[in-house]
Design an enzyme around this catalytic site. Structure first.
Site, PDB file in Angstrom:
ATOM      1  N   GLY A  42       0.790  -1.263   0.076  1.00 47.11           N
ATOM      2  CA  GLY A  42       0.057  -0.017  -0.102  1.00 47.11           C
ATOM      3  C   GLY A  42       0.975   1.255   0.020  1.00 47.11           C
ATOM      4  O   GLY A  42       1.602   1.202   0.889  1.00 47.11           O
ATOM      5  N   ALA A  43       0.546   2.066  -0.823  1.00 48.58           N
ATOM      6  CA  ALA A  43       1.577   3.273  -1.083  1.00 48.58           C
ATOM      7  C   ALA A  43       1.961   4.115   0.000  1.00 48.58           C
ATOM      8  O   ALA A  43       3.157   4.107   0.433  1.00 48.58           O
ATOM      9  CB  ALA A  43       1.181   4.116  -2.143  1.00 48.58           C
ATOM     10  N   ARG A  79      10.400  -1.507  -4.844  1.00 50.35           N
ATOM     11  CA  ARG A  79       9.239  -1.474  -5.715  1.00 50.35           C
ATOM     12  C   ARG A  79       9.072  -0.401  -6.374  1.00 50.35           C
ATOM     13  O   ARG A  79       9.282   1.064  -5.894  1.00 50.35           O
ATOM     14  CB  ARG A  79       7.743  -1.627  -4.904  1.00 50.35           C
ATOM     15  CG  ARG A  79       7.771  -2.798  -4.216  1.00 50.35           C
ATOM     16  CD  ARG A  79       6.452  -3.413  -3.561  1.00 50.35           C
ATOM     17  NE  ARG A  79       5.291  -3.553  -4.650  1.00 50.35           N
ATOM     18  CZ  ARG A  79       4.255  -3.579  -4.303  1.00 50.35           C
ATOM     19  NH1 ARG A  79       3.560  -3.404  -3.281  1.00 50.35           N
ATOM     20  NH2 ARG A  79       3.227  -3.809  -5.415  1.00 50.35           N
ATOM     21  N   ASP A 226      -0.969   4.686  -6.571  1.00 49.10           N
ATOM     22  CA  ASP A 226       0.369   4.512  -6.264  1.00 49.10           C
ATOM     23  C   ASP A 226       1.305   5.882  -6.648  1.00 49.10           C
ATOM     24  O   ASP A 226       2.412   5.986  -6.068  1.00 49.10           O
ATOM     25  CB  ASP A 226       0.875   3.329  -6.886  1.00 49.10           C
ATOM     26  CG  ASP A 226       0.367   1.849  -6.365  1.00 49.10           C
ATOM     27  OD1 ASP A 226       0.779   1.852  -4.948  1.00 49.10           O
ATOM     28  OD2 ASP A 226      -0.462   1.362  -6.628  1.00 49.10           O
ATOM     29  N   ASN A 236      -2.406   2.623 -10.438  1.00 47.95           N
ATOM     30  CA  ASN A 236      -2.954   1.906  -9.284  1.00 47.95           C
ATOM     31  C   ASN A 236      -2.927   0.486  -9.707  1.00 47.95           C
ATOM     32  O   ASN A 236      -2.811   0.188 -10.633  1.00 47.95           O
ATOM     33  CB  ASN A 236      -4.411   2.431  -8.733  1.00 47.95           C
ATOM     34  CG  ASN A 236      -4.881   2.067  -7.521  1.00 47.95           C
ATOM     35  OD1 ASN A 236      -4.038   2.044  -6.435  1.00 47.95           O
ATOM     36  ND2 ASN A 236      -5.895   1.181  -7.247  1.00 47.95           N
ATOM     37  N   LYS A 237      -3.506  -0.352  -8.605  1.00 53.23           N
ATOM     38  CA  LYS A 237      -3.573  -1.655  -8.913  1.00 53.23           C
ATOM     39  C   LYS A 237      -4.165  -2.169 -10.116  1.00 53.23           C
ATOM     40  O   LYS A 237      -5.331  -1.640 -10.267  1.00 53.23           O
ATOM     41  CB  LYS A 237      -4.369  -2.146  -7.611  1.00 53.23           C
ATOM     42  CG  LYS A 237      -4.653  -3.733  -7.690  1.00 53.23           C
ATOM     43  CD  LYS A 237      -3.387  -4.648  -7.666  1.00 53.23           C
ATOM     44  CE  LYS A 237      -2.262  -4.352  -6.619  1.00 53.23           C
ATOM     45  NZ  LYS A 237      -0.874  -5.019  -6.957  1.00 53.23           N
TER      46      LYS A 237
HETATM   47  O1  MRU Z   1       0.285  -4.098  -4.773  1.00 57.64           O
HETATM   48  P1  MRU Z   1      -0.154  -3.231  -3.339  1.00 57.64           P
HETATM   49  O2  MRU Z   1      -1.175  -4.367  -2.783  1.00 57.64           O
HETATM   50  O3  MRU Z   1       0.958  -2.619  -2.647  1.00 57.64           O
HETATM   51  O4  MRU Z   1      -1.174  -2.289  -4.052  1.00 57.64           O
HETATM   52  C1  MRU Z   1      -1.755  -1.380  -3.332  1.00 57.64           C
HETATM   53  C2  MRU Z   1      -2.430  -0.463  -4.423  1.00 57.64           C
HETATM   54  O5  MRU Z   1      -2.728  -0.668  -5.453  1.00 57.64           O
HETATM   55  C3  MRU Z   1      -3.183   0.550  -3.472  1.00 57.64           C
HETATM   56  O6  MRU Z   1      -4.377   1.047  -4.089  1.00 57.64           O
HETATM   57  C4  MRU Z   1      -2.443   1.721  -3.515  1.00 57.64           C
HETATM   58  O7  MRU Z   1      -1.041   1.403  -3.066  1.00 57.64           O
HETATM   59  C5  MRU Z   1      -3.100   2.805  -2.693  1.00 57.64           C
HETATM   60  S1  MRU Z   1      -2.836   2.093  -0.966  1.00 57.64           S
HETATM   61  C6  MRU Z   1      -3.766   3.448  -0.123  1.00 57.64           C
END
Ligand code: MRU
Length: 336
Positions: A42-43, A79, A226, A236-237
């Site tokens: 999570g960012a 990452r 992200d 984002n994801k």
């Molecule tokens: O791969 P992850 O689980 O780190 O992906 C997280 C996301 O895509 C979230 O939507 C993003 O990091 C924002 S978290 C507030």
């Protein structure tokens, strides 16, 4: 994440929801492993991990400028997409170098920066949540993707923070959470948070999202980000872009909720955002289980980029930006 000087403790998110296990980390490589394996993720939380990782570097490797710079490069490279990680690392490095070069003083500044950044996150999540909840029509069905809650920020969360505030204010009709293949952040983590918070919610396969939106049950889609480029393009994801396209097709507002540190002033458009690709094994199985033949390749990007023109608004702790983003985002960043 808990600071337990001279180490940190993290809740291992790969084990949730079956086991709640805290791990103690004391080295830069342990922090890098936890980030790469998504034990922490999570960012916004990655920003905290970056800052805390620098404090670990000060303990493990010493506080000389060259050593700290090497650790900063290693941590930031773990990452690539979430700009918060490199932001947290860089800001911590600057804090360390900003005073006397006495080792004890530098270590103290690194730990204090990590602690202050955690407090800042919690504060900003609350402000963001209030702005976001104000955009929802009373009784709204809200669809969200991945996990953007307390697990992803250390505060109440970003997109999930908006949903929490809306629920508390009696404005939320229902939350729809995607399972989020391949690593199931929605099914494992968001579902866990929603259940603990007592928020009325349904889990859906990612593939059901278009049909759900078409059914009229969803009045807003809200996700995190992200990295946000200055023209509003938002990484984002994986799957977020598809949700935005379907939301536009059905005239449902699509919102991004993220702290301002997710906006990258160095990035003019989404084309400049580095995309993280992950191992094929994550698609062909989960944990120790395998369901696809060994050796088969996979297309497994962790993120996609949603064009700014599909984003109805970007919700931050300092207010809500709407397009054209090349005008509204600089204004937002200029606010105190
Ligand atoms: O791969 P992850 O689980 O780190 O992906 C997280 C996301 O895509 C979230 O939507 C993003 O990091 C924002 S978290 C507030």
């Amino acid at each position: 994440m808990r600071l337990a000087i001279p180490g940190v403790e993290i809740l291992d998110q790969t084990l949730l929801p079956r086991r709640e296990e805290w791990l103690r980390l004391e080295t830069v490589s342990a922090m890098r492993e936890a980030i790469a394996e998504l034990r922490v993720r999570g960012a916004p939380l990655l920003g905290i991990c970056g800052a805390a990782g620098m404090a670990l570097a000060g303990e493990e490797r010493g506080t000389g400028e060259a050593d700290l710079r090497t650790a900063a490069e290693e941590l930031a490279a773990t990452r690539p997409t979430a700009v918060e990680l490199s932001w947290g690392v860089q800001a911590a490095l600057e804090a360390a170098l900003a005073g006397p070069d006495d080792p004890g003083a530098r270590r103290g500044r690194l730990w204090r920066f990590a602690g202050a950044h955690m407090e800042r996150r919690a504060r900003e999540d609350l402000a963001l949540g209030r702005y976001g909840a104000g955009l929802l029509t009373p009784g709204a069905g809200v669809l969200t993707h991945c996990n953007t809650g307390a697990l992803a920020t250390g505060g109440i969360g970003t997109a999930l923070g908006v949903i929490r505030v809306a629920h508390r204010e009696g404005r939320l009709g229902h939350c729809y959470a995607t399972e989020t293949r391949p690593l199931l952040q929605g099914a494992r983590l968001t579902a866990w948070e929603l259940a603990r918070a007592g928020i009325p919610a349904s889990l859906l396969p990612d593939t059901a999202a278009a049909a759900l939106i078409a059914s009229g049950r969803v009045q807003a889609v809200i996700t995190g980000a992200d990295r946000i480029a200055m023209n509003g393009d938002s990484a984002n994801k994986i799957g977020t872009y598809g949700l935005a396209v379907v939301a536009a097709r059905h005239e449902v507002p699509f919102y991004i909720a993220a702290p301002r540190t997710t906006i990258d002033p160095e990035c003019g458009s989404g084309k400049q955002i580095p995309i993280e690709f992950r191992a094929a094994g994550e698609v062909g199985g989960f944990g120790n289980q395998r369901w696809s033949p060994e050796g088969l390749g996979a297309y497994n990007p962790a993120v996609d980029v949603t064009p700014g023109e599909l984003i109805s608004a970007i919700i931050t702790e300092a207010g809500v930006a709407r397009g054209p983003y090349y005008q509204s985002l600089p204004e937002l960043l200029a606010q105190p």
